[in-house]
Design an enzyme around this catalytic site. Structure first.
Site, PDB file in Angstrom:
ATOM      1  N   GLU A 245     -52.632 -33.341  35.018  1.00  0.00           N
ATOM      2  CA  GLU A 245     -51.887 -33.914  36.271  1.00  0.00           C
ATOM      3  C   GLU A 245     -50.576 -33.446  36.335  1.00  0.00           C
ATOM      4  O   GLU A 245     -49.747 -33.405  35.283  1.00  0.00           O
ATOM      5  CB  GLU A 245     -51.994 -35.352  36.082  1.00  0.00           C
ATOM      6  N   THR A 291     -54.020 -33.587  44.362  1.00  0.00           N
ATOM      7  CA  THR A 291     -55.062 -33.651  43.339  1.00  0.00           C
ATOM      8  C   THR A 291     -56.384 -33.265  44.104  1.00  0.00           C
ATOM      9  O   THR A 291     -57.121 -32.704  43.455  1.00  0.00           O
ATOM     10  CB  THR A 291     -55.347 -35.011  42.593  1.00  0.00           C
ATOM     11  N   ASP A 466     -52.883 -29.320  38.021  1.00  0.00           N
ATOM     12  CA  ASP A 466     -53.359 -29.264  39.493  1.00  0.00           C
ATOM     13  C   ASP A 466     -52.333 -28.831  40.650  1.00  0.00           C
ATOM     14  O   ASP A 466     -52.687 -28.484  41.830  1.00  0.00           O
ATOM     15  CB  ASP A 466     -53.879 -30.497  39.894  1.00  0.00           C
ATOM     16  N   HIS A 467     -51.082 -29.322  40.393  1.00  0.00           N
ATOM     17  CA  HIS A 467     -49.944 -29.054  41.706  1.00  0.00           C
ATOM     18  C   HIS A 467     -48.691 -29.071  40.739  1.00  0.00           C
ATOM     19  O   HIS A 467     -48.492 -29.565  39.661  1.00  0.00           O
ATOM     20  CB  HIS A 467     -50.219 -29.828  42.470  1.00  0.00           C
TER      21      HIS A 467
HETATM   22  C1  GP9 Z   1     -55.100 -40.502  41.680  1.00  0.00           C
HETATM   23  C2  GP9 Z   1     -54.823 -39.230  41.014  1.00  0.00           C
HETATM   24  C3  GP9 Z   1     -53.413 -38.739  41.411  1.00  0.00           C
HETATM   25  O1  GP9 Z   1     -56.398 -40.787  41.361  1.00  0.00           O
HETATM   26  O2  GP9 Z   1     -55.650 -38.375  41.185  1.00  0.00           O
HETATM   27  O3  GP9 Z   1     -53.488 -37.958  42.728  1.00  0.00           O
HETATM   28  P1  GP9 Z   1     -52.339 -37.254  43.280  1.00  0.00           P
HETATM   29  O4  GP9 Z   1     -51.061 -38.244  43.778  1.00  0.00           O
HETATM   30  O5  GP9 Z   1     -51.809 -36.505  42.163  1.00  0.00           O
HETATM   31  O6  GP9 Z   1     -52.869 -36.569  44.370  1.00  0.00           O
HETATM   32 MN    MN Z   2     -52.372 -34.755  40.976  1.00  0.00          MN
END
Ligand code: GP9
Ligand code: MN
Length: 636
Positions: A245, A291, A466-467
Site C-alpha cells: 500500500e 488502490t 500501488d501508488h
Molecule cells: C481500502 C484501501 C485503501 O480498502 O484499499 O484504498 P486507497 O485509499 O489507497 O485507494
Molecule cells: Mn492504495
C-alpha cells in the site's frame, strides 16, 4: 403542518433507529455519529415536503403514501443487507436474475419484529382517520412547501459540507456505499446511485460492436512477442501477488537515521541468490481510484478513468480479467485477501466481473481493536490470519494479498514502530517511514510463514507498490527527504513504485531498468504462464520481451520515456532535467500515441466494449451469478 411535523419526526426517528439496529456502518468519530443522526432530516423535509403542494386533506394522504414508499425502500435494503451486508444498487437489481444473491429466501430473512417498522405508518393512518384535523380546504400557499423544500436543501448542503470535511471528494471518487449511507443517508445514496448508473448506461447504449475493432487493431499492433527465456516457465505454478500500500520506489535503499527503512525488501532487490527481478523504472498509473485503479490496471491492462473510480462506476462492465483468464486457461483458483469492508471501492461487485473466486474481506479476519488501525486490519495480523485460508485454497492459485497499514495518514502504535519518525515537521511524511518499516517487517514474517507452509519455493512471487504515498501537497517535506527540489519533472519521477517478480526455476535478472508500468503486468504474467497475450485486448506489453514498448502513459496524458518526459505540455530531458524548448516531431507523435491509447481505453470502459469481444474459441464470458462473497457461517 402539524401532521407534516409529526410525520417528519416519526420518519427521522425510525430511519435513525434502523441505521443503528440493522446496518454496520463503521461510525468512527463524533462527526460521523452526528451526520448519521442528521442525514434523515433533509430527506424527510424534501420528500414529505412535496406532499404540501397538495390540497386540503390530500396533503395527509400524500404524506402517508410518501412515508410508506420511503419505508418500503428502507425495508428492502434492510432485508438485502441481512444477506449481503451491502446496500441495493441499480446495478445489482439489473445484473442478477435473482435480486442480488438473494434467491427465493427473502421471506426467511424477514422477522416478526420487522412489523414494528410499520408503526409510524399505522400511527399516521390512525391519526389521519381518528383525529379531527382541521385540514384547510384551499391549497396552502406555495410559499410554505417551497420554504420546507428550501430548508431541506439547506440541511442537505450543510450535511454534505460536513461530510466532505470528514471525507474529502466523497461524491467525486465514490469510495464505498457504506460511506455514502453513513454520511448522506440511505435515500440520498439511492438517488446518487440511480444518477450514476443512468449515466453509465447511457454511455453504454451509444456503443456498438464495430467500436471494438479500432481498439483491437491498436492493441494487436502494439503486441510484443514473448521472450523464450520466460515463456511458459511458470505454467501451473501458484502465484502470490503482494500489494504494498502507498509504497513508492524511493523507499527502496533509503536510509533514515542511518538505518535502512525497508531492509527486507532491499534484500530481495540486492541478494541475487533470491532470484528476483526488480524493475526500478516501473510507474503507477492510478488516478482518483487509487488502490482500485491499481487493481483494475494490473488485472486487466486497461486504464482507470480520468475521474472517479472505474471500480465503482464501471463495476458491472464485461471484463476479461486475469483471474478469469487463468481460471479458464489453466484451472487456477483466484483469491483476493484484504482486511477492510468488502464494499469499499465496490470490490464485492467488480470482483465478480473479474471472475475472482474467493474474496477474503473483513468478515474473515479477527478485526478486534488491537488488530486494527486506520482503514482496517494491521498488516502483521493480516498476513498471519491469511495463511490458513491460503493453505486451504485449491491449487494452482492466484492469490492477491492487499496490505493496508502503510496508508495515509500513516498511523502506527508507538510500541509497533521499530524506527523513529523522520523530522521534517510534516506528520504524514515523518510517519510514512515508520509504517513502511512495519510493512517491510510484516512481509518478512509472511515470507517465513510461506516457507514453513511449503508455499514459497515453487510459487511465482510478485510484489508491487500501488501508488504514491506522499502527494505533492507535501513537497516541502519531500524536498528535505530526498535532498532535491520537487520540480514537476521530479514529481513525475517520484511516481515510480517498485515491481519485483520471482519465477521459480528462472534466474532473476537483478535490477532491470526497462521503463514499464502497471498496464504491462497482465501480458508479462500471461507469457510467463505460457498463454499468448495476443488474444486479449491489453494496452500493455510483456516487460521481458525484446519488443516491450517502453513509454509510460500517465492517466492525465503526461508520459515518461527512457530519454524524455512530457509533463503538463512541457517536454523535459530526463538526463539534464532541462526543458526541451523545441520538441522533435517524434516527441509530439509520442504524445499523440499516448492520448490515443488512453482514449481507446476510455472507449472500452465507457462503452463496455469487451462485451463485443471474444478472445478465442474457448472463452466463456464471466457470469457474475457464479460468485458470492459472504462468509458462509453467517448465512447458515
Ligand atoms: C481500502 C484501501 C485503501 O480498502 O484499499 O484504498 P486507497 O485509499 O489507497 O485507494
Ligand atoms: Mn492504495
Amino acid at each position: 403542518m402539524g401532521f407534516f411535523a409529526i410525520a417528519l419526526v416519526l420518519f427521522w426517528i425510525k430511519t435513525y433507529i434502523i441505521y443503528l439496529i440493522e446496518f454496520d456502518l463503521g461510525v468512527s468519530n463524533g462527526m460521523q455519529q452526528f451526520l448519521l443522526f442528521l442525514n434523515p432530516l433533509s430527506s424527510g423535509l424534501i420528500f414529505l415536503g412535496l406532499a404540501l403542494f397538495a390540497k386540503g386533506k390530500k396533503v395527509g394522504i400524500w404524506i402517508i403514501i410518501i412515508e410508506a414508499v420511503l419505508s418500503f425502500l428502507m425495508y428492502a435494503n434492510v432485508v438485502f443487507y441481512r444477506f449481503n451486508s451491502d446496500f441495493i444498487t441499480v446495478a445489482v437489481l439489473m445484473q442478477t436474475e435473482n435480486f442480488g444473491s438473494l434467491g427465493g429466501s427473502i421471506v426467511s430473512l424477514m422477522e416478526w419484529r420487522d412489523l414494528l417498522y410499520t408503526l409510524d405508518i399505522i400511527l399516521l393512518i390512525v391519526l389521519f382517520k381518528k383525529l379531527n384535523i382541521n385540514w384547510t380546504v384551499v391549497r396552502t400557499k406555495a410559499r410554505r412547501p417551497i420554504t420546507v423544500l428550501a430548508a431541506g436543501i439547506l440541511v442537505f448542503t450543510i450535511n454534505l459540507g460536513l461530510a466532505e470535511i470528514d471525507r474529502p471528494q466523497l461524491l467525486e471518487r465514490t469510495f464505498d456505499r457504506n460511506y455514502l449511507v453513513k454520511y448522506l443517508g440511505i435515500y440520498n445514496f439511492t438517488i446518487y446511485d440511480t444518477i450514476q448508473s443512468t449515466k453509465s448506461s447511457t454511455q453504454r447504449v451509444f456503443a456498438d460492436s464495430s467500436d471494438i475493432t479500432e481498439v483491437e487493431n491498436y492493441t494487436k499492433s502494439k503486441y510484443a512477442k514473448p521472450n523464450a527465456e520466460f515463456f511458459g516457465k511458470g505454467a501451473g505454478k501458484n502465484i502470490i501477488k503482494i500489494h504494498l500500500e502507498s509504497f513508492q520506489s524511493f523507499l527502496i535503499d533509503y536510509e533514515l537515521h542511518g538505518e535502512e527503512v525497508t531492509p527486507f525488501l532491499n534484500s530481495l532487490v540486492h541478494d541475487e541468490s533470491l532470484d528476483y527481478t526488480y524493475f526500478d523504472n516501473f510507474f503507477h498509473q492510478t488516478e482518483q481510484g487509487k488502490t482500485a485503479d491499481a487493481e483494475l490496471i494490473m488485472d486487466n491492462s486497461l486504464y482507470g478513468l480520468p475521474q472517479g473510480s472505474a471500480f465503482s462506476t464501471k463495476g458491472n462492465n464485461t471484463y476479461q480479467a486475469l483471474p478469469a483468464i487463468l481460471g479458464q486457461q489453466q484451472g487456477y483458483t483466484s483469491g483476493i485477501f484484504h482486511g477492510d469492508g468488502k464494499s469499499f471501492w465496490n470490490r464485492d461487485e467488480v470482483y465478480k466481473s473479474f471472475g475472482v473466486d474467493e474474496f477474503y474481506h473483513e468478515d474473515y479476519y479477527d478485526m478486534s481493536e488491537e488488530n486494527v488501525i486506520n482503514y482496517g486490519l494491521k498488516d502483521k495480523p493480516f498476513f498471519e490470519q491469511s495463511m490458513p485460508y491460503l493453505e486451504e485454497m485449491d491449487q494452482p492459485f492466484y492469490a492477491h494479498m492487499m496490505t493496508l497499514t502503510n496508508h495515509h495518514p500513516y498511523l502506527i502504535d508507538e510500541e509497533e514502530a521499530s524506527l523513529a519518525p523522520a523530522e521534517t515537521g510534516d506528520g504524514s511524511v515523518d510517519r510514512y517511514f515508520q509504517t513502511a518499516r512495519y510493512l517491510d517487517e510484516s512481509l518478512e514474517q509472511f515470507f517465513s510463514d510461506l516457507k514453513e507452509a511449503g508455499l514459497y519455493e515453487d510459487s511465482i512471487i510478485m510484489i508491487y507498490g500501488d501508488h504514491y504515498g506522499i502527494s505533492d501537497n507535501h513537497n516541502r517535506a519531500m524536498a528535505e527527504i530526498i535532498g532535491e527540489e520537487i520540480t514537476p519533472l521530479k514529481n513525475a519521477e517520484l511516481q515510480r513504485v517498485p515491481f519485483m517478480i520471482r519465477v521459480p526455476g528462472v534466474d532473476g535478472q537483478g535490477t532491470n531498468h526497462e521503463y514499464s508500468s502497471m498496464v504491462d503486468v497482465v501480458p508479462t504474467l500471461l507469457h510467463i504462464l505460457g498463454i499468448d497475450s495476443l488474444d486479449y485486448i491489453l494496452f500493455g506489453t510483456d516487460m521481458f520481451s525484446e519488443d516491450h514498448k517502453d513509454f509510460v502513459p500517465f492517466r492525465n496524458g503526461d508520459f515518461i520515456t527512457e530519454k524524455y518526459s512530457s509533463i503538463s505540455g512541457v517536454y523535459y530531458d530526463n538526463e539534464t532535467k532541462e526543458v526541451i524548448e523545441e520538441p522533435t516531431e517524434d516527441m509530439k507523435a509520442m504524445k499523440e500515441t499516448v492520448l490515443h491509447e488512453l482514449g481507446l481505453s476510455d472507449k472500452v470502459m465507457y462503452g463496455d466494449l469487451l462485451r463485443f469481444y471474444t478472445p478465442n474459441e474457448d472463452w466463456e464470458p464471466v457470469d457474475v451469478n457464479d460468485y458470492f462473497y459472504v462468509k458462509e457461517e453467517e448465512t447458515e
